[in-house]
Write an enzyme that holds these catalytic residues in place. Structure first.
Site, mmCIF file in Angstrom:
data_model
loop_
_atom_site.group_PDB
_atom_site.id
_atom_site.type_symbol
_atom_site.label_atom_id
_atom_site.label_comp_id
_atom_site.label_asym_id
_atom_site.label_seq_id
_atom_site.Cartn_x
_atom_site.Cartn_y
_atom_site.Cartn_z
ATOM 1 C CB SER A 116 1.721 9.683 5.957
ATOM 2 O OG SER A 116 1.719 8.558 6.787
ATOM 3 C CD GLU A 122 6.318 0.094 4.199
ATOM 4 O OE1 GLU A 122 6.883 0.297 3.127
ATOM 5 O OE2 GLU A 122 5.573 0.914 4.764
#
Length: 542
Positions: A148, A387
């Site tokens: 990521s 999130e």
């Protein structure tokens, strides 16, 4: 804050890419050392070849374990595989293919040897399994090779089962344990074969075409807004041009450079190169171009996170944008289920709670980790899942599932739709929310903790907290399980009328993370943070 945070990277900050790749093949991990074992966090196994935590040995074992897991689960269809632009991703994909072919798994790689964003792979799995003819050939699953937004020296390896999202802890625990067994056994049970030929799949075209089912491109195109998209050297680099060309948008890819050392980045808050589109320091060079566009966006290396930059507000706080996105979507998606809930992680802003209440929608609050949103996104009972770390996804126009993993490209395009339809920037719309609901101050900090204290915090029951007040307000909830799904949160959350804090142990450092928010301003937030450490310390016997 590092003294050079937000300034361009220098030669001394860059990794030696050749040495990194060499170490991937040459160094062998010692699984008797905890830091060198296979360990799946919320987003797969991550590490660096330089520290013997992400090496060829790991990937051989993890891939074999995934093969054995999918066999045990009766998954017989194709396995989609894709990688991002980190230097360790390509060698890891090569290793994984050797094992997959050696085990006679039908595997699909990108048709153009392109990088594959996480949402494109999630979408491919979902589309395959939704097609009765394809599903008859067997359910599909996938592997995403990415750490990521992590620094350039890191590698990551993640398994997505047939639901298309991150594997749950039952699956990842089994895979990690089996992988470590295989390493301890000298990899004797790992099957390998040279992949002479594998099947291909056009991830990019499939994803870009499907976007018409979830984003109002007519409104964006007709508005004539000028959009800038910065892939931050990540896997979305060729996707943005394809989106521009397919839908006729006034969109500029402001940086098309792919450099595994990420020499063009500005340093993050701690002086590291980190491709975090929600960080003002990492995004400093992007924010500098804000005046050139009506909307400017950024993505991390695998495009599962988003950054939204507006000329009137700069880089938006992820919590702020999520609140704006939620209010907009639930007013502009009439085909969604009337009872579709708003999903958020329990460390996301309570501004979302107030927006949900104003919409008359159920709030579904879950622990940290996008995996919790998967069932609701699949059946349409959750319209939006987000999130605080700038990751989210939502349903298609017809209320059906889009992705069950975070989609940073989608959230950037939604910002363009919001700007086109409302005539206002997301920053301007957030200021409207502040006028109606208050102006929360939010911050995440770290507090020192021993390994024993961290373990105790992870097991702490909310009832063990003796305090009755939080920064002058009566405590209304002491949570160790999430209100939405009753799952353990691995820490505690304490709530009052105008404030809250959550404390969770770090998985990698001797600290615990304190998330806190107050609708009574920054000074009250400081009181909340101080009391959070005192309350947690007392509960841990410190």
């Amino acid at each position: 804050m590092h003294e050079r945070a937000g300034t361009p990277a220098l030669e001394a900050d860059l990794i030696d890419v050749d040495a990194l790749v060499r170490a991937y093949y040459e160094l062998t991990p010692d699984v008797s050392v905890p830091a060198q074992r296979v360990a799946f966090g919320t987003s797969g196994h991550r590490g660096s070849s330089l520290t013997s935590s992400f090496n060829e040995t790991h990937i051989l074992a993890i891939t074999q374990a995934i093969v054995e897991y999918r066999t045990a689960q009766g998954i017989t269809g194709p396995l989609f595989i894709g990688a991002d632009t980190h230097a360790l991703s390509a060698p890891a994909q090569t290793t994984a293919l050797d094992v997959l072919v050696g085990n006679r798994v039908r595997v699909l790689v990108d048709e153009f040897d392109d990088y594959v964003p996480t949402p494109a792979l999630s979408r491919a799995i979902i589309a395959w399994n939704a097609d009765p003819a394809r599903r008859a050939e067997g359910e599909a699953d996938g592997i995403v090779i990415t750490p990521s937004h992590n620094p350039p020296q890191d590698g990551g390896f993640k398994y997505n089962p047939p639901h298309g999202g991150p594997a749950d802890s039952d699956a990842t625990s089994w895979i990690a344990n089996r992988a470590n067994e295989l390493i301890e056994g000298g990899l004797a049970e790992v099957n390998q074969a040279e992949p002479s030929a594998v099947e291909t799949y056009d991830f990019r075209s499939a994803y870009v075409e499907d976007l018409a089912s979830i984003i109002d491109f007519d409104a964006i195109r007709e508005s004539g807004i000028r959009i800038g998209a910065d892939p931050l050297g990540g896997a979305s680099v060729n996707y943005w041009a394809a989106i521009r060309d397919r839908y006729g948008l006034d969109l500029t890819v402001v940086n098309e450079l792919v450099d595994p050392a990420w020499s063009f980045m500005t340093l993050d808050w701690d002086g590291k190169i980190r491709m975090d589109p929600s960080s003002p320091n990492a995004m400093a060079s992007v924010v500098a171009k804000a005046g050139d566009f009506d909307l400017l966006t950024g993505n991390d290396a695998d495009a599962d996170r988003h950054g939204i930059v507006t000329p009137d507000g700069g880089l938006m706080n992820p919590n702020h944008y999520l609140a704006v996105a939620i209010e907009y979507l639930f007013a502009h998606r009439p085909e969604w289920r009337a009872d579709a809930a708003i999903g958020k992680t329990l460390v996301s802003s309570s501004m979302i709670d107030r927006v949900a209440a104003s919409l008359g929608r159920r709030l579904w609050e879950v622990p940290v980790g996008f995996k919790w949103f998967v069932p609701g996104l699949i059946d349409g009972s959750v319209g939006f899942g987000g999130e605080e770390s700038a990751g989210a996804s939502f349903l298609r126009f017809d209320g059906s599932v889009w992705t069950t993993d975070k989609d940073g490209i989608l959230l950037c395009l939604l910002a363009a739709e919001i700007r086109a339809v409302t005539g206002k920037s997301p920053s301007e719309l957030y200021r409207g929310l502040v006028e109606r609901f208050g102006d929360p101050a939010y911050e995440r900090t770290d507090a020192a903790a021993t390994p024993e204290q961290k373990a105790a915090l992870g097991r702490l029951d909310g009832d063990a907290i003796a305090a009755s007040e939080l920064a002058g307000e009566p405590i209304t909830a002491k949570l160790s399980r999430a209100p939405g799904n009753d799952a353990a949160i691995g820490g505690v959350k304490v709530v009052s009328e105008d404030a809250w804090f959550a404390a969770r142990p770090s998985g990698t450092e001797d600290v615990y993370k304190v998330y806190a928010e107050s609708f009574r301003g920054p000074e009250h937030l400081r009181l909340v943070q101080a009391e959070a450490q005192r309350i947690v310390g007392e509960a841990l016997g410190g």
